[in-house]
Design an enzyme around this catalytic site. Structure first.
Site, PDB file in Angstrom:
ATOM      1  N   CYS A 126      16.158  10.862   0.770  1.00  0.00           N
ATOM      2  CA  CYS A 126      15.829   9.926  -0.333  1.00  0.00           C
ATOM      3  C   CYS A 126      14.386   9.957  -1.147  1.00  0.00           C
ATOM      4  CB  CYS A 126      15.984   8.506   0.409  1.00  0.00           C
ATOM      5  SG  CYS A 126      16.363   7.278  -0.897  1.00  0.00           S
ATOM      6  N   LYS A 146      11.735  12.017   7.609  1.00  0.00           N
ATOM      7  CA  LYS A 146      11.644  11.708   6.315  1.00  0.00           C
ATOM      8  C   LYS A 146      10.064  11.809   6.066  1.00  0.00           C
ATOM      9  CE  LYS A 146      12.752   8.118   2.651  1.00  0.00           C
ATOM     10  NZ  LYS A 146      13.517   6.765   2.497  1.00  0.00           N
ATOM     11  N   GLU A 191      22.027   8.218   3.935  1.00  0.00           N
ATOM     12  CA  GLU A 191      20.950   7.732   4.572  1.00  0.00           C
ATOM     13  C   GLU A 191      21.421   6.560   5.263  1.00  0.00           C
ATOM     14  OE1 GLU A 191      16.371   6.767   3.694  1.00  0.00           O
ATOM     15  OE2 GLU A 191      17.823   6.319   2.020  1.00  0.00           O
TER      16      GLU A 191
END
Length: 273
Positions: free
Chosen positions: A153, A112, A43
């Site tokens: 994440c 995301k 990331e």
């Protein structure tokens, strides 16, 4: 092909974007030279992680960083999961993972979905939503080896996403991530093992390397977990054995044993790929 080599790249990220890109490119070359067919970057591999950095390092896609990813994928004939970068589009910022095929073509763009907004008193307070907007699509792509589901994440904390990916046929889930020194030791490996065991899939994560001098200190510990929940910490190279995955699913047939008459997890949209 029942087995393929997967590389998880954990690299040092600095404030100099050009250095980050050249370092990533060199490590992709190294991974491919060791036989990797799928390579996963961390990331925010092209910039420091933090709300104060996102706007300064943001790019449009295509742009400088994704051009490098495209070239690296083509030069090394790999599927390259480009970690994530801050993306600017239409006046909004996103935390975005671009995936490239062996021909250098972009085959996926995952923004995301779940923004990292947490407050652990006395330890960490972080609000991605101060600068970032959430993505609104599920993301999978096909390879000659298996189907792959993508999250970034904080996406990993949401079991429903992994369940949907598994039900759509994914055998590998990839999560570029940057857990911190509070959530990392507590949950990083635990979440990966949970997603792997619950869905009988491989789970791979790539983190930036730990930098104690950074404003946000990443936990590191990039990991690959197999479908039975065994973890290989900081691989960086692992072999995904799809016959082993099939054996696990046959031995413990939870897919056939689900009580769909009592509960279900469904997607409200088709995954993009």
């Amino acid at each position: 092909m029942s087995k393929f080599r997967l590389a998880v790249v954990q690299l040092q990220v600095t404030s100099v974007k050009a250095d980050n890109l050249s370092r990533a490119r060199r490590l992709v070359l190294q991974a491919a030279g060791q036989g990797s067919k799928v390579v996963l970057l961390p990331e925010c591999f092209n910039s420091p992680y933090g709300t104060s950095f996102f706007s300064d390092y943001a790019e449009k896609i295509p742009g400088e960083s994704t051009q490098m990813l495209s070239e690296a994928a083509k030069e090394n004939q790999v599927y390259l999961v480009g970690g994530s970068i801050p993306e600017e589009d239409g006046g909004k910022l996103y935390n975005t993972c671009a995936v490239f095929g062996p021909g250098g073509e972009m085959i996926l763009k995952h923004r995301k979905i779940h923004l990292f907004d947490i407050n652990v008193p006395g330890k960490i307070c972080f609000q991605e939503s101060e600068t970032l907007s959430p993505g609104n699509s599920l993301s999978t792509f096909d390879t000659p080896f298996c189907k792959v589901g993508v999250g970034i994440c904080y996406d990993m904390r949401f079991a429903e996403l992994a369940q949907v990916y598994s039900r759509e046929g994914c055998q590998l889930l990839v999560y570029p991530g940057a857990f911190n020194m509070t959530t990392g030791p507590a949950h990083w490996e635990l979440l990966q093992r949970g997603r792997a065991v619950d869905n009988q899939v491989y789970v791979a994560t790539a983190s930036p390397a730990r930098d104690e001098a950074a404003s946000y200190v990443a936990w590191g510990h990039s990991t690959v977990v197999n479908p039975s929940g065994s973890a290989a910490l900081t691989p960086p190279l692992c072999v995904a054995d799809l016959q082993y995955l099939s054996d696990i699913r046959r031995q413990i047939p939870i897919t056939a044993q689900r009580r769909d008459d009592l509960y279900s997890v469904t997607s409200v949209q088709e995954a993009s790929g």
